[in-house]
Design a protein around this motif. Sequence first.
Motif, PDB file in Angstrom:
ATOM      1  N   TRP A 419       0.346  -1.481  -0.404  1.00  0.00           N
ATOM      2  CA  TRP A 419       0.471   0.049  -0.148  1.00  0.00           C
ATOM      3  C   TRP A 419       1.206   1.294  -0.204  1.00  0.00           C
ATOM      4  O   TRP A 419       0.168   2.312  -0.745  1.00  0.00           O
ATOM      5  N   ALA A 420       2.401   1.492   0.633  1.00  0.00           N
ATOM      6  CA  ALA A 420       3.052   2.756   0.232  1.00  0.00           C
ATOM      7  C   ALA A 420       3.386   2.979  -0.333  1.00  0.00           C
ATOM      8  O   ALA A 420       3.305   3.564  -0.779  1.00  0.00           O
ATOM      9  N   LEU A 421       4.181   1.352  -1.441  1.00  0.00           N
ATOM     10  CA  LEU A 421       3.960   2.058  -2.971  1.00  0.00           C
ATOM     11  C   LEU A 421       3.508   2.266  -3.735  1.00  0.00           C
ATOM     12  O   LEU A 421       3.146   3.911  -4.219  1.00  0.00           O
ATOM     13  N   ALA A 422       1.801   1.891  -3.773  1.00  0.00           N
ATOM     14  CA  ALA A 422       0.872   2.579  -4.417  1.00  0.00           C
ATOM     15  C   ALA A 422       0.518   4.126  -4.606  1.00  0.00           C
ATOM     16  O   ALA A 422       0.474   4.702  -5.091  1.00  0.00           O
ATOM     17  N   THR A 423       0.695   3.949  -2.464  1.00  0.00           N
ATOM     18  CA  THR A 423       0.094   5.751  -2.152  1.00  0.00           C
ATOM     19  C   THR A 423       1.353   6.313  -2.917  1.00  0.00           C
ATOM     20  O   THR A 423       1.237   7.833  -3.828  1.00  0.00           O
ATOM     21  N   ALA A 424       3.150   5.997  -3.250  1.00  0.00           N
ATOM     22  CA  ALA A 424       4.061   6.561  -3.666  1.00  0.00           C
ATOM     23  C   ALA A 424       3.644   6.905  -4.834  1.00  0.00           C
ATOM     24  O   ALA A 424       4.013   8.082  -5.586  1.00  0.00           O
ATOM     25  N   VAL A 425       3.526   5.741  -5.717  1.00  0.00           N
ATOM     26  CA  VAL A 425       3.024   6.254  -7.440  1.00  0.00           C
ATOM     27  C   VAL A 425       1.934   7.207  -7.579  1.00  0.00           C
ATOM     28  O   VAL A 425       2.121   7.857  -8.708  1.00  0.00           O
ATOM     29  N   ALA A 426       0.591   6.525  -6.880  1.00  0.00           N
ATOM     30  CA  ALA A 426      -0.348   7.499  -6.940  1.00  0.00           C
ATOM     31  C   ALA A 426       0.215   9.209  -6.610  1.00  0.00           C
ATOM     32  O   ALA A 426      -0.843   9.363  -7.797  1.00  0.00           O
ATOM     33  N   SER A 427       0.969   9.179  -5.955  1.00  0.00           N
ATOM     34  CA  SER A 427       0.925  10.974  -5.126  1.00  0.00           C
ATOM     35  C   SER A 427       1.681  11.171  -5.922  1.00  0.00           C
ATOM     36  O   SER A 427       1.405  12.321  -6.474  1.00  0.00           O
ATOM     37  N   LEU A 488      10.462   8.889   0.986  1.00  0.00           N
ATOM     38  CA  LEU A 488       9.228   6.972   1.254  1.00  0.00           C
ATOM     39  C   LEU A 488       9.735   6.393   1.613  1.00  0.00           C
ATOM     40  O   LEU A 488       9.493   5.092   2.266  1.00  0.00           O
ATOM     41  N   ILE A 489      10.984   5.779   0.509  1.00  0.00           N
ATOM     42  CA  ILE A 489      11.215   3.889   0.912  1.00  0.00           C
ATOM     43  C   ILE A 489      12.066   4.537   1.575  1.00  0.00           C
ATOM     44  O   ILE A 489      12.098   3.090   2.457  1.00  0.00           O
ATOM     45  N   THR A 490      13.251   5.544   2.303  1.00  0.00           N
ATOM     46  CA  THR A 490      13.993   5.209   3.448  1.00  0.00           C
ATOM     47  C   THR A 490      13.237   5.413   4.397  1.00  0.00           C
ATOM     48  O   THR A 490      13.161   4.749   6.076  1.00  0.00           O
ATOM     49  N   GLY A 491      12.224   6.340   4.057  1.00  0.00           N
ATOM     50  CA  GLY A 491      11.033   6.649   5.916  1.00  0.00           C
ATOM     51  C   GLY A 491      10.251   5.378   6.307  1.00  0.00           C
ATOM     52  O   GLY A 491      10.202   5.142   7.201  1.00  0.00           O
ATOM     53  N   ASN A 492      10.083   4.984   4.958  1.00  0.00           N
ATOM     54  CA  ASN A 492       9.218   3.610   5.602  1.00  0.00           C
ATOM     55  C   ASN A 492      10.034   2.423   5.818  1.00  0.00           C
ATOM     56  O   ASN A 492       9.715   2.029   6.748  1.00  0.00           O
ATOM     57  N   THR A 493      10.897   2.287   5.657  1.00  0.00           N
ATOM     58  CA  THR A 493      11.551   1.368   5.735  1.00  0.00           C
ATOM     59  C   THR A 493      12.305   0.981   7.418  1.00  0.00           C
ATOM     60  O   THR A 493      11.989   0.092   8.098  1.00  0.00           O
ATOM     61  N   ARG A 494      12.693   2.500   7.286  1.00  0.00           N
ATOM     62  CA  ARG A 494      13.301   3.195   8.839  1.00  0.00           C
ATOM     63  C   ARG A 494      12.656   2.974   9.835  1.00  0.00           C
ATOM     64  O   ARG A 494      12.393   2.398  11.021  1.00  0.00           O
ATOM     65  N   GLY A 753       8.569  16.188  -0.545  1.00  0.00           N
ATOM     66  CA  GLY A 753       8.765  16.325   1.010  1.00  0.00           C
ATOM     67  C   GLY A 753       6.960  15.854   1.040  1.00  0.00           C
ATOM     68  O   GLY A 753       7.188  15.211   2.258  1.00  0.00           O
ATOM     69  N   LEU A 754       5.905  17.033   0.626  1.00  0.00           N
ATOM     70  CA  LEU A 754       4.931  16.970   0.947  1.00  0.00           C
ATOM     71  C   LEU A 754       4.040  15.314   1.083  1.00  0.00           C
ATOM     72  O   LEU A 754       3.084  15.032   1.112  1.00  0.00           O
ATOM     73  N   VAL A 755       4.692  15.492  -0.698  1.00  0.00           N
ATOM     74  CA  VAL A 755       3.754  13.681  -1.214  1.00  0.00           C
ATOM     75  C   VAL A 755       4.375  13.098  -0.616  1.00  0.00           C
ATOM     76  O   VAL A 755       3.323  11.901  -0.011  1.00  0.00           O
ATOM     77  N   ALA A 756       5.259  12.786   0.184  1.00  0.00           N
ATOM     78  CA  ALA A 756       5.363  12.067   1.027  1.00  0.00           C
ATOM     79  C   ALA A 756       5.232  11.446   2.409  1.00  0.00           C
ATOM     80  O   ALA A 756       4.723  10.182   2.920  1.00  0.00           O
ATOM     81  N   VAL A 757       4.498  13.080   2.728  1.00  0.00           N
ATOM     82  CA  VAL A 757       4.013  12.841   4.246  1.00  0.00           C
ATOM     83  C   VAL A 757       2.424  11.485   4.131  1.00  0.00           C
ATOM     84  O   VAL A 757       2.505  11.124   5.315  1.00  0.00           O
ATOM     85  N   PRO A 758       1.757  12.001   3.718  1.00  0.00           N
ATOM     86  CA  PRO A 758       0.471  10.673   3.815  1.00  0.00           C
ATOM     87  C   PRO A 758       0.962   9.423   3.465  1.00  0.00           C
ATOM     88  O   PRO A 758       0.481   8.500   4.307  1.00  0.00           O
ATOM     89  N   SER A 759       2.129   8.794   2.800  1.00  0.00           N
ATOM     90  CA  SER A 759       2.525   7.256   2.701  1.00  0.00           C
ATOM     91  C   SER A 759       3.067   7.369   3.980  1.00  0.00           C
ATOM     92  O   SER A 759       2.570   6.234   5.187  1.00  0.00           O
TER      93      SER A 759
END
Length: 812
Positions: A419-427, A488-494, A753-759
């Motif tokens: 879902w996080a990757l889907a959020t990233a691509v769509a956003s 997104l990638i580094t924030g979600n994984t960490r 940065g704003l795009v990454a916030v929801p994910s």
Amino acid sequence: MNTLATLRERGTALLGSLLALVLGIAILTASALIQLTGGTPVPERYAGTPVLLHSAHGTDRDGEFAEPVPWSPERTGQLVRELAAIPGVREVVADRPFYAQAVSGGRPVGGRDGDERMGRGWSSTALAPAPLVAGHAPRRADEIAVDAELGPRPGESITVLTARGPAAYTVSGTVRGPGYYVTDERARELAPGVRVLGVRLTDGADPRAVAAAARALARTDARVLTGADRRDLAPASARRTSWIGAQVIITMAGLAGFVTILVVAGTFAFGVNTRRRELALLRVIGADPGQVRRALYAEALLLGALGSAAGVLIGVLGAPAATGMLVDTGFEPAGFAIRVRAWIPAAVFVVGVGTALVAVWSASRRAARIDPLEALREAVVDERPIGRVRRIAGIASVALGGGCALASAFAAPTEMITWALATAVASISGATLLAPVFVAPPARALTRPFARRVGAVALLVRESACAAVGRTASTVAPVLATIAFVVLITGNTRTGAEAFADHASATTRASGAVVASGTPGLSDAAVAGVTGSALLASTVYAGPARLAVDAAGVDPDAFVRTHDRLDLVRGTLADLVGPDTVAVTASTLAALGQLPSQSAEFTFADGRTRVLRIVAVLDDRADSHGVLLARNTLRAHDPDALTEVVHRTDGPAIVRGDPAATALGVREIGVAAYARRADAEEDRLIDVFTLLLVATTAGYTALAVGNTLLMAGAGRVADFRVLRLSGATRRQVLWTVAGETTFVVVLGVLLGGLVAVPSLLGIRAGLAGALGTPVRLVVPWAPVTCAIVTCLGIALAASVLPARRAMRGVAP
């Protein structure tokens, strides 16, 4: 219109698109070859046996890769007798691997994985020749044959660690190849469960006929493997590694395709903006909208053919090197190899051409709507930065991204990343489509503080950005995508890694964690002197579907003392005594389905199936193991099981460097350190994966930003002349260009940065709900800062240097 002449004229402008397409197709070609033709070879241990029987797989849980369900001793004996009666069969060998590791120089020796830490019965040497170098085969329970390169010679003594602890053996002989070999009787004691039977044939026997007869004897619990199918005998660790590699390959290919379309589409769209007068002149001399669109499609077709051909060639040539890199980094198992099949490069070539045509679709529609009167304009201002269709698509993509972020907040942990990757691509898609809308307001806001101090330069930056919305948005888009992906990638994984580590350390009450050092786990001898809760690890197969579940053998009292927040859905762990009791997590119980009673079938590592009474059901947040058993019960069914960790609650700590502890492969670390160490290998793979993704997006950013700014700079010589005629010095002009570029990068960083916030917020909420503890939002600033600096450096180089060169021929 002559397409070749147009491409020659616009060669510099289209170079970025060509390189982006080449890079994307090269990645896609290599990925397709690795994914579709790659695989592990037949394990060397079984390569000398043409017909093999493999026990059937049970049902793997999400994210888990378990070994197949072993046959019971009774079923093994039955299969051996039936197979031996087939004409042409000389011998049937039961392969019984178990943990074994020599102690030399006061410490365990051997590699981290594979046969260097495995023992077997002597008869297993017939499955793949391991010829004697010296001595003879083991004949007594205290004799062992070892690898000739290990050092000991026949007649010498050697200490070998097994799951029970260290045992003294006499070396009866040495063999050529890794591993340890004991008598078949001793191997039967250490590994009663069997998963592989090797069928040795008489001279002249037909392997196909023997395999056919074996299939007639096999039931649903056995598979007959011959030829290349013997690759399925790779261990579960290799299957898991291959699965991880597949995820990396699919993600890289998807990212490459997504960004390739983004870059090529952005280049063509910007190219249409810079060629508006040229295209308008075509309309003036009689070209209709259809001809204009066909001209752009012809350019894209030729560009796609050239880029795809070059990309396919690079991908085919680079696939072996990429495969080696994946093996070296741990994303593919050792021995993984690929085969080049002609249809794959051909298919990717078609995909590449199609990608170029898809990317130019929007630009061609916009070009067809150009009014012939625009040929009379001296200046072009983006009065309508985006059309209605693009605006609707952008809003829809942003809304979809928000929905995916919301879904990740309520998803199971195994589904959150998807879902996080889907959020990233769509956003990112939505923000890229809507980027022109966000240019003017930030331009005025960001330049206002510098207006008094910098004066005219800030004014020029603001007006240039607002007047050339298309150029600004085309440069913002790749920066936005890069920063968003990195965050997104580094924030979600960490965030996920830290959340699980924090939860484990917060819910464990212990003075320290005793763990293995140089061995895959702790033997019973290593655990004996430690007071605390020891987790004996194994795999059991639950229910008729034989669901593979991680199991732990525990002392119930010690387990309860060391685990805080041990939420029980029902029952009590105090009843976890005796060989007929079991505790399960709620998800394991749900996977078993509706039970007619409070009992369920469980198959153990020795192949025996027992009906156990469920005395307790734990909340999934209580422990990572799906099944808890009394330690003695699990040990009785799995003589080869090793202890994962002992949470020490009392007694002296294990001193670092203690000779006795070192010989057993034991050391003590802090509880928090163990919580992070448990996922250390996964964290390493995630870090490497993140580096690959960041490198890919940074490469595309370099192409996109550099190409866009070079295209823009080529057409701005007239602007520079006007500025010089207005009294601006060369330095002021260059500062203006640098200011515009810096503003664009800053805007891209802010939007990314704003795009990454929801994910990020969705992942944090989902983890907090799943773990039941607060979760910190962790964003590693080092890779983010590196990405920002890289974007800024590339952008400044691609804008200021060409402007400086162009200024040499501009007189005031």
